[in-house]
Motif scaffolding. Structure first.
Motif, mmCIF file in Angstrom:
data_model
loop_
_atom_site.group_PDB
_atom_site.id
_atom_site.type_symbol
_atom_site.label_atom_id
_atom_site.label_comp_id
_atom_site.label_asym_id
_atom_site.label_seq_id
_atom_site.Cartn_x
_atom_site.Cartn_y
_atom_site.Cartn_z
ATOM 1 N N UNK A 557 0.915 -1.084 0.232
ATOM 2 C CA UNK A 557 0.518 0.280 -0.119
ATOM 3 C C UNK A 557 0.695 0.775 -0.073
ATOM 4 N N UNK A 558 1.858 1.919 1.144
ATOM 5 C CA UNK A 558 3.009 2.616 0.920
ATOM 6 C C UNK A 558 3.106 3.182 -0.375
ATOM 7 N N UNK A 559 4.009 1.313 -1.139
ATOM 8 C CA UNK A 559 4.745 0.983 -2.656
ATOM 9 C C UNK A 559 3.684 2.116 -4.053
ATOM 10 N N UNK A 560 1.988 1.390 -3.490
ATOM 11 C CA UNK A 560 1.084 2.033 -4.436
ATOM 12 C C UNK A 560 1.163 3.367 -4.503
ATOM 13 N N UNK A 561 0.631 4.036 -3.508
ATOM 14 C CA UNK A 561 0.688 5.443 -2.854
ATOM 15 C C UNK A 561 1.604 5.792 -3.362
ATOM 16 N N UNK A 562 2.516 5.923 -2.764
ATOM 17 C CA UNK A 562 3.730 6.740 -3.522
ATOM 18 C C UNK A 562 4.217 6.197 -5.090
ATOM 19 N N UNK A 563 4.333 5.322 -5.671
ATOM 20 C CA UNK A 563 4.990 5.687 -7.111
ATOM 21 C C UNK A 563 4.251 4.808 -7.808
#
Length: 685
Positions: A557-563
């Motif tokens: 979720x962190x990666x999807x939100x940022x990248x």
């Protein structure tokens, strides 16, 4: 020199002055030791006792360098063997203690010089004699023999074979070169046999606290210095149960109880010390379970004794008849404004409990107190209490203003009940807020007063963070729910491209809510996202092996939100995803064991993105001789199945290879297959 008492006393006085000289200047110790070797063989027991005591101090208390101790150890062997044949227990104890101190140094001396045949024979004779004395009835001699066996086991087992982790002062079988003329490799089997004999004390039917304590004090250092013995030692120690043991015949009940207490205390102190030092991280769960079992067993025994004692006390008390009438049995409500307290209170108005505010109690505690009180209350008392409250309520109704009813105002006064009403629901011209004529005449109905709640006070930043932490803790607590909560229409909502993230509750559903909240919810603007991340991080690190799914879901979720979702990709150095992925790896890698290899591979395979910084954190795993297999297996997996990070992984492998240039290492094997140019070709002569 004559053998009279005065002559012996004079010699002991001279020896004491020599001891004082050594205490003032340790450089004289070697001279004094060599000077007393012949005196220690004299027939006078006072001289032998003094010499044996000084030899113990020389090798344990006095500061000497290793080379001096090694030379003195070889010189003292004949004297130590002579003292081991003494009949005095104090001298025997000192001689065995001295033998335990010199054993590693003599062993090292024989390793360095294979021509010391006589020295090796003397050492073997000393070892045989100490093992014979192990069965002596005197406990001081037995304790010294246990210490001697500890040294023999430590020396005659292999230590760490990695030169980068080896301790220069650690003397072990690893230092013995192949094909040594005197030291046979079979001494390792002898060490294992002595260790088994040492552990036999935990399997005996009779319990003797001093012997068990001595054995514990010996096996703990063996485990720390020789990890290969951990499994066998812990398997024996953690199966030791004092409740199944007996004390020596003829022992009193008080002595038996003290024996058990001393043994349990020794177990708690030593095993607790290992937990505190984190010396055995792999077995910490087993040790904690064993320590809790000891505590619970002793606590249950004390509880039984207290219950038996309380039953005896209760049987001696005079039983009083229980009252069946409440203290405050007034059935009339007092004049003035009525309250729930005055309606339901059954205690005396002078009782201090009247001023106690029950709202201060947590709801669960209040409910528990109420249920316990109802369960233990007298039935007649409960019935009388209900009748009193009912009577009060009736008196309260009698005191209230009377409302109009059909008896006071007959139907005829309002008109014929069969007469049609003048009310027309379609007539909107009539003002309903105006009172009717009947209402004005009777004066009974009054206009309702307006009421509004005050606006809540704004929370400070610290209060907001505290409340957000409580919300996350409640979310985490929902992971233990066993009931599936299926929302209406969930089955149809979860079909197709527009499916929702959460349609039914499971033990890991909370992480989907928390991760969406901190990456895409209101928390991203209010600054509460870091509070959620801290709580999630602490939770997953509490048991990472069982919560690997939560780690993967959160970081994805962190990666999807940022990248992916963001319009502009962040800098990796300022990326939230890389920050927390790095913190997780920093915490996980020191805890990884060989059995966790699949878990580690699962984590690395499911992380959405890796960079060079994250990959180089595996470096500490690869240089650990006991866990290098986990690190290299992870690097091989990434090289084969994650092409974007292949070159970064090979860079790390090449760096590991360049440290020792070992052609037989795992790093060399990987480089030969995937980057053969990194390995220099052998020169052709």
């Amino acid at each position: 020199m004559s053998s009279g008492g005065s002559s012996v006393e004079e010699q002991v006085g001279q020896l004491e002055r020599a001891r004082q000289l050594v205490e003032a200047d340790a450089s004289h110790c070697a001279t004094v030791v060599r000077g007393i070797l012949e005196i220690a063989k004299r027939p006078e027991i006072e001289l032998r006792r003094w010499c044996s005591s000084f030899l113990v101090d020389a090798f344990t208390a006095i500061e000497l360098d290793d080379d001096t101790k090694k030379d003195l150890s070889v010189s003292c062997l004949g004297t130590i063997l002579h003292l081991l044949n003494d009949q005095n227990h104090a001298i025997l104890k000192n001689a065995i203690t001295c033998a335990a101190s010199v054993y590693p140094y003599v062993f090292l001396s024989v390793i360095e010089d294979q021509g010391q045949v006589e020295v090796w024979e003397l050492l073997q004779n000393i070892k045989r004699r100490c093992l014979e004395l192990w069965s002596d009835v005197h406990f001081g001699v037995q304790a010294a023999c246990i210490k001697f066996v500890q040294q023999v086991v430590t020396v005659q087992l292999y230590g760490t074979r990695d030169p980068r982790l080896a301790d220069s002062r650690d003397i072990s079988l690893s230092l013995v070169p192949a094909g040594h003329q005197l030291i046979d490799p079979t001494v390792e089997a002898e060490a294992h046999g002595l260790l088994d004999r040492l552990l036999q004390v935990f399997k005996e039917e009779e319990i003797y606290a001093p012997k068990i304590t001595s054995a514990l004090n010996s096996v703990i250092p063996i485990m720390r210095s020789r990890p290969s013995t951990i499994n066998s030692i812990l398997r024996t120690v953690l199966t030791f149960d004092t409740s199944t043991k007996m004390t020596a015949r003829g022992s009193s009940d008080m002595r038996a109880e003290l024996e058990f207490r001393f043994v349990d205390k020794a177990m708690k102190v030593l095993l607790g010390h290992l937990l505190k030092l984190n010396a055995l991280p792999k077995h910490s769960g087993q040790i904690q379970k064993y320590l809790s079992t000891i505590s619970q067993g002793r606590a249950s025994e004390k509880l039984k004794k207290r219950l038996a004692q309380s039953e005896d006390d209760q049987s001696k008390r005079v039983k009083l008849e229980k009252s069946t009438t409440p203290v405050n049995n007034s059935t009339v409500m007092p004049a003035g404004p009525a309250s729930y307290t005055s309606l339901f209170s059954l205690i005396s108005p002078n009782d201090p409990l009247v001023s106690f505010d029950a709202k201060e109690l947590p709801p669960e505690i209040a409910v528990s107190i109420a249920l316990a009180g109802i369960a233990t209350a007298n039935q007649e008392l409960v019935n009388n209490s209900i009748n009193i409250v009912e009577s009060r309520y009736r008196s309260l109704l009698d005191q209230a203003p009377q409302q109009p009813n059909s008896a006071q105002y007959p139907i005829d006064s309002y008109g014929d009940e069969n007469e049609e009403s003048d009310y027309d629901p379609m007539d909107v011209t009539k003002n309903e807020d105006e009172p009717s004529e009947d209402e004005e005449d009777t004066g009974v109905l009054l206009p309702a007063s307006s009421f509004s709640l005050p606006e809540p006070a704004k929370l400070e930043e610290s209060q907001k963070r505290k409340e957000m932490g409580r919300i996350v803790e409640r979310l985490i607590s929902y992971s233990n729910m066993s009931t599936n909560i299926l929302s209406s229409g969930a089955e149809s909502a979860n079909k197709g491209i527009n499916r929702v993230a959460v349609t039914e509750w499971s033990k890991d559903t909370w992480i989907a809510i928390a991760s969406r909240l901190l990456t895409r919810g209101v928390c991203t603007e209010s600054g509460m996202d870091e509070v959620i991340r801290e709580h999630v991080f602490k939770y997953v690190m509490g048991n990472f092996r069982d919560r690997i799914e939560i780690i993967v879901s959160w970081l994805n979720e962190e990666w999807y939100s940022e990248f992916v979702k963001a319009d502009q990709k962040p800098d990796p150095e300022n990326s939230t995803y890389y920050k927390w992925a790095g913190k997780i790896l920093d915490q996980l890698i020191p805890l990884m064991e060989i059995e966790d290899s699949k878990t580690f591979l699962r984590l690395l395979s499911d992380l959405p993105e890796l960079n060079k910084t994250l990959i180089h954190r595996i470096n500490s795993l690869c240089i650990d001789p006991y866990r290098s297999q986990v690190g290299y297996r992870a690097l091989k997996f990434l090289i084969m199945l994650r092409p974007p990070v292949k070159e970064d992984c090979l860079d790390l492998v090449e760096e590991l290879y360049n440290r020792d240039k070992d052609p037989e290492s795992t790093a060399a094997a990987l480089l030969k297959r995937y980057r053969p140019d990194a390995i220099p070709k052998p020169s052709e002569d």
